[in-house]
Structure formats: C-alpha cells, structure tokens
Design an enzyme around this catalytic site. Structure first.
Site, PDB file in Angstrom:
ATOM      1  N   LYS A   1       0.205 -69.408  79.734  1.00 52.77           N
ATOM      2  CA  LYS A   1      -0.849 -70.342  79.334  1.00 52.77           C
ATOM      3  C   LYS A   1      -0.824 -70.529  77.821  1.00 52.77           C
ATOM      4  O   LYS A   1      -0.423 -69.654  77.067  1.00 52.77           O
ATOM      5  CB  LYS A   1      -2.228 -69.817  79.743  1.00 52.77           C
ATOM      6  CG  LYS A   1      -2.337 -69.421  81.210  1.00 52.77           C
ATOM      7  CD  LYS A   1      -2.122 -70.585  82.149  1.00 52.77           C
ATOM      8  CE  LYS A   1      -2.279 -70.132  83.592  1.00 52.77           C
ATOM      9  NZ  LYS A   1      -1.447 -70.853  84.526  1.00 52.77           N
ATOM     10  N   ASP A   2      -1.345 -71.659  77.411  1.00 58.70           N
ATOM     11  CA  ASP A   2      -1.347 -72.059  76.013  1.00 58.70           C
ATOM     12  C   ASP A   2      -2.302 -71.200  75.197  1.00 58.70           C
ATOM     13  O   ASP A   2      -3.162 -70.502  75.724  1.00 58.70           O
ATOM     14  CB  ASP A   2      -1.770 -73.534  75.955  1.00 58.70           C
ATOM     15  CG  ASP A   2      -1.475 -74.168  74.626  1.00 58.70           C
ATOM     16  OD1 ASP A   2      -0.694 -73.594  73.855  1.00 58.70           O
ATOM     17  OD2 ASP A   2      -2.045 -75.238  74.372  1.00 58.70           O
ATOM     18  N   LYS A   3      -2.144 -71.270  73.870  1.00 62.71           N
ATOM     19  CA  LYS A   3      -2.992 -70.485  72.987  1.00 62.71           C
ATOM     20  C   LYS A   3      -4.349 -71.125  72.750  1.00 62.71           C
ATOM     21  O   LYS A   3      -5.379 -70.531  73.055  1.00 62.71           O
ATOM     22  CB  LYS A   3      -2.303 -70.237  71.645  1.00 62.71           C
ATOM     23  CG  LYS A   3      -3.239 -69.530  70.657  1.00 62.71           C
ATOM     24  CD  LYS A   3      -2.586 -69.182  69.346  1.00 62.71           C
ATOM     25  CE  LYS A   3      -3.601 -68.496  68.437  1.00 62.71           C
ATOM     26  NZ  LYS A   3      -3.049 -68.049  67.169  1.00 62.71           N
TER      27      LYS A   3
END
Length: 631
Positions: free
Chosen positions: A263-265
């Site tokens: 998942k993205d930051k």
C-alpha cells in the site's frame, strides 16, 4: 494480472521517503510529490516492483520542485489521451491531508478488511498452562517501568537485571517469556553472580556483540496454526516501511512477513499481514510503542499470504475545495458508476524526472546497455539534489564509477547501486553491474515501457472505435484471448474487451490497432515477434488488461466544513478509540467531494479520479495548476 496497483493522484503530497518511527502529523502538504505505485499492491506478473529508493532524503522547497517538474512528463507523453464520459470537469485538491485517502483491502473471500478488534485469541487447548502463573504476574511494576525505559532506549545502563529468587526452570522460563512478549525488541539471558541468578534484559538492536546469537526457540502448540494473521492499520507509511519497523522490534527478517499487496505511503491504509510463529501477544504489545501503526484482528492459520490473492481495494477519497456544481458532481459520479473509466497505467508508473523510466526499459529490451548506463547516470535538466548533480557531472567528465560514487552520501539509490556494480565488475560487464540494482527495480523499467505501449494503443483503439465492441477486438475465454467476429462483437460490450501488453505469449487485435503495436515497437527498434531477451529476467511474456473498468460500491456526497485542518473521514482507529465522527456544517465555508468506490486488481485509482475531474494527473501539470495555491 492478479494484483492491484491502484494509486493516488500525485498532488499535494510532500512526504519523505524512508522508514521513520517519528509521528507524522496529518498536516496540509506544501507541494506535490510522486508516490509509490503500490497503493493496491503490484501484480505478480507485471507489478511486483518496489519503487527504487530515491537518492534524496529531504524535501526540496516548492520553487525547486516546480523547476524540476518543468522537465517532467504529462499524460500525453505516456499515451493517456481519452475519456469515456462527456461531462464537464471541475477542479479540486486531493490528498491535502493524508487522511483524505483511506484504503481498505478486500481479501480473497471478498471481505473488506477492517481494524476493529485488539483482543488476543485464546489457544484451543490452553489447559497445559493452567498450573503456571500468568506472565503478567511475574514482573513487578518497578521492573516493568525499568524494562519499558530500556525498550525505548532511555536506560543509560543498557540492560536491566532481574534477580530470580524462586530459582526454578519454570519460573525463569516465565520471566524470559514475559519480558520478550511484553517488551518486543528486548532479548534476555541468564547470568550467575556470587551464587545468585539474574535474568538480564538488553536491547537486541543495541548489542552488536550479541547480534550473532540466534533467538531462542519458543514453545509453539501443535494445535495452533503456524502463521499469525493480523490487520495492519497504518498512517503515512508505506507497507515495506511498516514491515521493516515490525522486523526491527521483533528481531525478524522482513521476509518472515507475507501480504497480498503493498500500500501507498501518503494515505491511511488497512490490510492483512501474516507472520511465521510470532504470537498475537507479542504483536499486540507493539501497539504500546509504535507510532502511526496499529495491529489487531489476530488469528492463527496454517498458511501465509500470497501476493495477488486479494480481490481489490475499497477507497474513501476526499477531494477538497471543489469548484464543480452539485449537478456537475452528480453527472461525473453517475458516469463513473455506470460506465467507468479507461484502465490506463497511471503517471506514477513512469517516474518524475527528465529521463522517463520507459526510455530505460526500451534500452534494456534493445540490449543497448551503454544507453542504459547513460540514461541513468548522465546529467539531466531540472533541479536535483546537489550531490546527485555532482555525481552526474563526475561521471560525464571521468567515466570513473568509483569517483562518481564518492559524490553520493546515499549509496542505495539506483545511481549508487549501478555505480557500485560498475566499480566491482567493470564497464565491459554492464549486465552484471546492472544486476546489483534490486530485481523489482530493474523490472520496473521494462514494465514501464510495456505500459506506455498499452496506454498508447488503447487511446488509438478508443479514438477509432469508441465505446463499443468491434470485429477484431480481443476478449478473454478463461486465460486465453479470443478474437471477436463481427457477429460475436454484437453480443459484447467495451467492458469485455482486453488489450495486450506486448510479449511473446500474447496475441494482438486483428483490426488495424494490432498492426499499430508492430509499428510502434519497430519504430523503437524492437521485434514484436521476438520478445525473448538474452537475459531471462527481461524476457516479456506479456499479459492482457481490460480496457474499461467499472468500479463497484460507488457512493458520494458533497460536504461542507469550516476548518481545513479537520479530518473528513472517520477511521477504524478513531472508532476503536470511541472518537466522534466528523461533523459537517450545512453552510460551511469550504466544499469537498467525498467519494467511495471499490476497484479490482491492476487498476489505478488515479485514473478513476481523472475521469471525474477531467484533469491531467501528472505532477508537471498539477504543479502548474497549483502554483498560486502553493505560494
């Protein structure tokens, strides 16, 4: 393509790369910045790559970043040209706060993953422990205080010694176990001084002399699954950063953890993680000392997780300060719900610098290794960190990898890894030198080239035939592609149509778009009939990708608020803490569009939002659009 790669619009971000345990405040960003293309994870066949680590460890100021983006890519540069709807677009700010973008994984059973239970599961047959005191009873409050300070590196002595008065093996075992489960990151040993026995606790990460000692094997009940599955809730951290932090505290290798997608930051994300033979109790204790991470919903199973097993992700997205009328918003969201969006690969797939990743990928596929080195290391227009500029200048001047490497404080960036390889293996063995760059980063380049070809051909296909199935289009039958006849095309819709990413194991449309693939690859110096490479890693099998995606579970509302600092989404963690949901003011000063939707694997949320707003999602364009706002 089994796994999602949905991503957020790279606007108003401004996060720093790298693992950090400091608390990140959810404050409005100062400038846009590119993010990882793993918000929904990477598909095993195409999207496995982790983003290459950036050489820069600090944010540039807005003017410097804007100057760099003058040489960046726009959507037209990577083949993103068309829309499926004809509504009028409107503007808005996405990810002004990272809490404006919330992602919940959808597991392979189709259940949306939530963090809603912090309790520890009880073993099915705990009777063997009934005669022993509880772990929580064997440590005094003073001992717990000392151990807590040691865990947080506040103990100047570097260890805590606990005398064992009742010296039995069972008592010592309980003390060892209590320390390790209640204070993750601490290790223990038994010492004897003047005839008295002590259990000495020390911080594993701070004892280099003991680093080589293998951790003790803990008892693991046979009737308990070998893997502890748990829900990971994280704020403003990417998945690998989070796992690296957990690994450090638990003294594990990161590959002991498994997951279905990265998942993205710059978001709040909730996903399932599995770890081998670590108890839920040890994991739960981490909640006391970790910032921006929360673990819960523990259970034991006999299997790890596999990349790509998820069914997709559910998104809750807030676009602030929208300009569109209620009618415009209704038209845009209704179109998204009923028709969908073109399934383009988003801008984050192609990098942000003056040398696009697809150009490097094309050079790799052409076996032109001198060009690969040149593209990665040569001086380039646009603002960069001073040490990178000096490194590139040194390489251009001397072609000496060791001299250029000395200019880099961070040797783990792609430039540093390539220079180290050239230093070790020589400039006549570039293929081996290039191999020092992590495999996923290397594959990112050729996947980027495939993605540009796919985007370009899909734009041509939409331009030529619109949103209907036609003779010569491809549909999937099982895993194989089938060319539609004119009669068959009448019974299919655009949502059935797939287009190939170029490779040796795919077929192409039989109409003129198929020939377009051949023309594009030929112009790039590649043979579409021979996509196998001398280096096996760079042989492209190809894959099929749906042309238009229709999100599910679509809902939306226009909300009004007065305070731009407040969160507009009620998160799982806030619900656990019994914090109230955000209150919206009917006549609030600001307007925001709050939308929810679910996306299947291998799709970019960026492109869904692009269809709604009708805005170029490239950082270059967004920087230009937001110049006034940024200043």
């Amino acid at each position: 393509m089994a796994e999602s790669e949905t991503m957020s619009l790279p606007v108003q971000t401004g996060d720093k790369r790298g693992c950090s345990e400091d608390k990140d405040e959810d404050v409005p960003s100062k400038k846009p910045k590119v993010e990882s293309d793993h918000e929904n994870g990477g598909a095993p066949d195409l999207n496995e790559e982790e983003p290459a680590e950036e050489a820069s460890e600090e944010d540039d100021d807005g003017d410097t970043f804007a100057d760099m983006m003058k040489h960046g890519l726009t959507e037209t540069d990577v083949g993103i040209l068309k829309y499926v709807s004809d509504h009028e677009g409107f503007s808005g700010i996405l990810k002004e706060r990272y809490s404006d973008f919330v992602v919940h994984e959808i597991n392979k059973q189709g259940k949306t993953v939530h963090l809603d239970d912090l309790s520890i599961p009880v073993d099915r047959n705990p009777s063997q422990w009934l005669s022993l005191p509880k772990e929580s009873d064997v440590l005094t409050e003073e001992q717990k205080k000392q151990l807590g300070e040691l865990q947080l590196f506040k103990n100047k002595e570097g260890n805590v010694a606990i005398e064992v008065m009742d010296d039995t093996k069972e008592k010592r075992t309980l003390v060892h176990k209590a320390i390790k489960t209640q204070f993750p990151g601490l290790e223990t040993k038994t010492e004897e001084k003047d005839g008295r026995k002590f259990i000495v606790a020390y911080h594993a990460a701070g004892k280099k002399a003991l680093a080589g000692i293998a951790p003790r094997k803990h008892f693991w009940p046979k009737n308990r699954g070998s893997y502890c599955h748990f829900t990971l809730y994280k704020e403003n951290k990417d998945t690998m950063d989070a796992i690296n932090v957990l690994s450090k505290f638990l003294r594990l290798r990161p590959n002991m953890f498994s997951y279905m997608g990265t998942k993205d930051k710059r978001a709040i994300t909730v996903q399932e993680i599995a770890v081998l033979k670590i108890t839920a109790e040890r994991l739960a204790h981490l909640n006391k000392c970790l910032m921006n991470l929360k673990l819960g919903n523990f259970c034991y199973k006999n299997h790890p997780l596999k990349l790509g097993e998820l069914q997709g992700n559910h998104f809750t997205v807030v676009i602030r300060n929208i300009s569109g009328t209620s009618e415009q918003v209704h038209q845009a969201m209704t179109s998204l719900k009923t028709t969908g969006f073109i399934n383009y690969f988003g801008m984050q797939r192609f990098g942000t610098t003056a040398v696009p990743t697809q150009h490097v990928g094309r050079a790799i596929l052409r076996n032109d290794w001198n060009e690969v080195v040149d593209l990665i290391l040569k001086p380039r227009p646009g603002a960069e960190k001073e040490f990178l500029v000096r490194c590139r200048e040194e390489w251009a001047k001397s072609q000496d990898p060791e001299a250029a490497l000395k200019k880099l404080p961070n040797k783990r960036c792609v430039e540093g890894q390539l220079l180290r390889g050239l230093s070790m293996y020589g400039k006549k063995n570039i293929v081996t030198a290039f191999g020092l760059i992590p495999r996923n980063s290397r594959l990112m380049y050729i996947h980027s080239y495939q993605s540009v070809v796919w985007n370009t051909m899909v734009s041509r296909r939409i331009d030529s035939f619109g949103l209907k199935a036609v003779e010569g289009d491809l549909v999937l039958r099982g895993t194989a592609a089938h060319v539609l006849s004119a009669e068959e095309a009448e019974t299919h819709t655009i949502h059935d149509i797939v287009m190939p990413l170029p490779g040796f194991d795919v077929i192409y449309p039989s109409h003129h778009i198929g020939e377009g693939y051949r023309e594009m690859l030929t112009a790039d110096g590649l043979d579409i009939d021979n996509m196998r490479h001398k280096v096996k890693d760079y042989s492209l099998a190809g894959a099929y990708r749906r042309v238009v995606i229709r999100p599910t579970d679509v809902s939306w509302s226009v909300i009004h608020y007065d305070d731009p600092r407040i969160s507009l989404v009620h998160t799982d963690f806030e619900k656990l803490e019994n914090k109230p949901a955000p209150v919206f003011i009917k006549d609030g000063k600001y307007r925001a569009l709050r939308m929810e939707f679910s996306l299947p694997p291998s799709t970019y949320a960026t492109m869904a939002i692009r269809e709604v707003l009708k805005l170029d999602t490239s950082i270059k364009k967004q920087t230009q659009l937001n110049t006034t706002w940024l200043n």
